[in-house]
Every structure is written in C-alpha cells, then in structure tokens.
Design a protein around this motif. Structure first.
Motif, short mmCIF file in Angstrom:
data_model
loop_
_atom_site.label_atom_id
_atom_site.label_comp_id
_atom_site.label_asym_id
_atom_site.label_seq_id
_atom_site.Cartn_x
_atom_site.Cartn_y
_atom_site.Cartn_z
N GLU A 56 43.96 19.44 34.79
CA GLU A 56 42.91 20.06 33.96
C GLU A 56 42.03 19.22 33.03
OE1 GLU A 56 42.94 23.43 30.42
OE2 GLU A 56 44.78 23.10 31.67
N GLU A 57 42.43 18.34 32.49
CA GLU A 57 41.74 17.31 31.51
C GLU A 57 40.93 16.60 32.30
OE1 GLU A 57 44.75 14.77 30.04
OE2 GLU A 57 45.56 16.31 28.62
N LYS A 60 37.82 19.04 33.46
CA LYS A 60 36.98 18.88 32.22
C LYS A 60 36.15 17.81 32.05
CE LYS A 60 39.77 22.43 29.76
NZ LYS A 60 40.59 22.64 28.84
N ALA A 61 36.59 16.80 32.40
CA ALA A 61 35.76 15.51 31.94
C ALA A 61 34.89 15.22 33.40
CB ALA A 61 36.75 14.33 31.87
N PRO A 63 34.24 17.33 37.00
CA PRO A 63 34.51 18.59 37.99
C PRO A 63 34.65 18.28 39.47
CG PRO A 63 32.12 18.40 37.25
CD PRO A 63 32.78 17.38 36.48
N ARG A 85 35.45 24.55 38.77
CA ARG A 85 35.17 25.29 37.33
C ARG A 85 36.67 25.88 36.86
NH1 ARG A 85 32.54 28.80 40.74
NH2 ARG A 85 33.33 31.06 40.38
N ILE A 86 37.05 25.83 35.65
CA ILE A 86 38.09 26.47 35.06
C ILE A 86 37.93 28.03 34.57
CG2 ILE A 86 40.29 26.38 33.40
CD1 ILE A 86 39.58 23.41 34.03
#
Length: 132
Positions: A56-57, A60-61, A63, A85-86
């Motif tokens: 997840e991290e 976000k940094a 994709p 995308r989350i």
C-alpha cells in the motif's frame, strides 16, 4: 491500455493466487502473494487489500505494479503491468468486500486496489515466453 483477453481472464479466474510486485520511490522491490482478485473489465483487475502494508505504501509513492498469474494445470501464465489506485469506498470496494467475505467471512478488507492494465506478457514456457 491492453485488452484482457478471454484466455487471460480464464487464467485469472483459475489462479490460486496473484504475485503482486511494487517498488518504493527509490526502486526497492517488494513482491507479495494476494489471495483475492478478479477481472473487473477488459482493462482492469481488482485486488483486495486485506493485510497490505509495504504494498500500500509503495502504490501511494509509485503506482506502477506488475501482477503474475498462472494456471498450474496447463502451465499457462501471464504478467500484467499497469497503474494502481486505492479505493476505500464505493461500488468496486463493496464488490471486493463481498468477494472476500464470501470466501473468508472472518476477514475485514481495508481497500480495493484497481489496476489499469497497459501491457500483458506471456510467461508460459515455450517459444512465446516474454511476448507482449
């Protein structure tokens, strides 16, 4: 965008797991097994975040992700690459939660990871390995 063909959809539908690769902003790789996923459309794959932390991290940094799927009965495999995308609410998230809960009611998914696939490569043994 790459079109997810019926053959690729079939392998995704039969796979026992997804190997999902991400990297940090600095390029440090991370690969994790994901149990819950499916094809959303001819261009998107859904993966459910139940236990992700580094993944997840990383998304976000950065994709960009790669997903490897395979059918051990036929030795057919594919690598799908794209941008993730989350989503933590909405119809896609709800659909993913229902999928997870139908298989393992005790789990509580945190997010849906939607991957827009832009390229697909053959990973099956043989002369087509690596072809797009």
């Amino acid at each position: 965008m790459a079109k997810i063909t019926e053959e690729v959809k079939g392998v995704i539908g039969k796979t026992k797991g997804f190997a999902v690769a991400t990297t940090t902003k600095e390029g440090e790789p991370n690969v994790v097994p994901i149990a819950f996923g499916k094809v959303l459309s001819e261009e998107e794959v859904l993966l459910m975040d139940v236990f992700m932390k580094k993944t997840e991290e990383n998304i976000k940094a950065n994709p960009r992700v790669a997903i490897s799927v395979w059918d051990m009965d036929t030795f057919t495999g594919y690598q799908l690459k794209g941008s993730a995308r989350i989503e933590t609410s909405g119809s896609v998230f709800d659909e993913g939660v229902d999928m997870v809960k139908s298989m393992m009611p005790q789990l509580s998914p945190k997010a849906a990871v939607v991957v827009e696939v832009d390229s697909i490569y053959v990973t099956s043994p043989g002369p087509d390995v690596g072809k797009r």
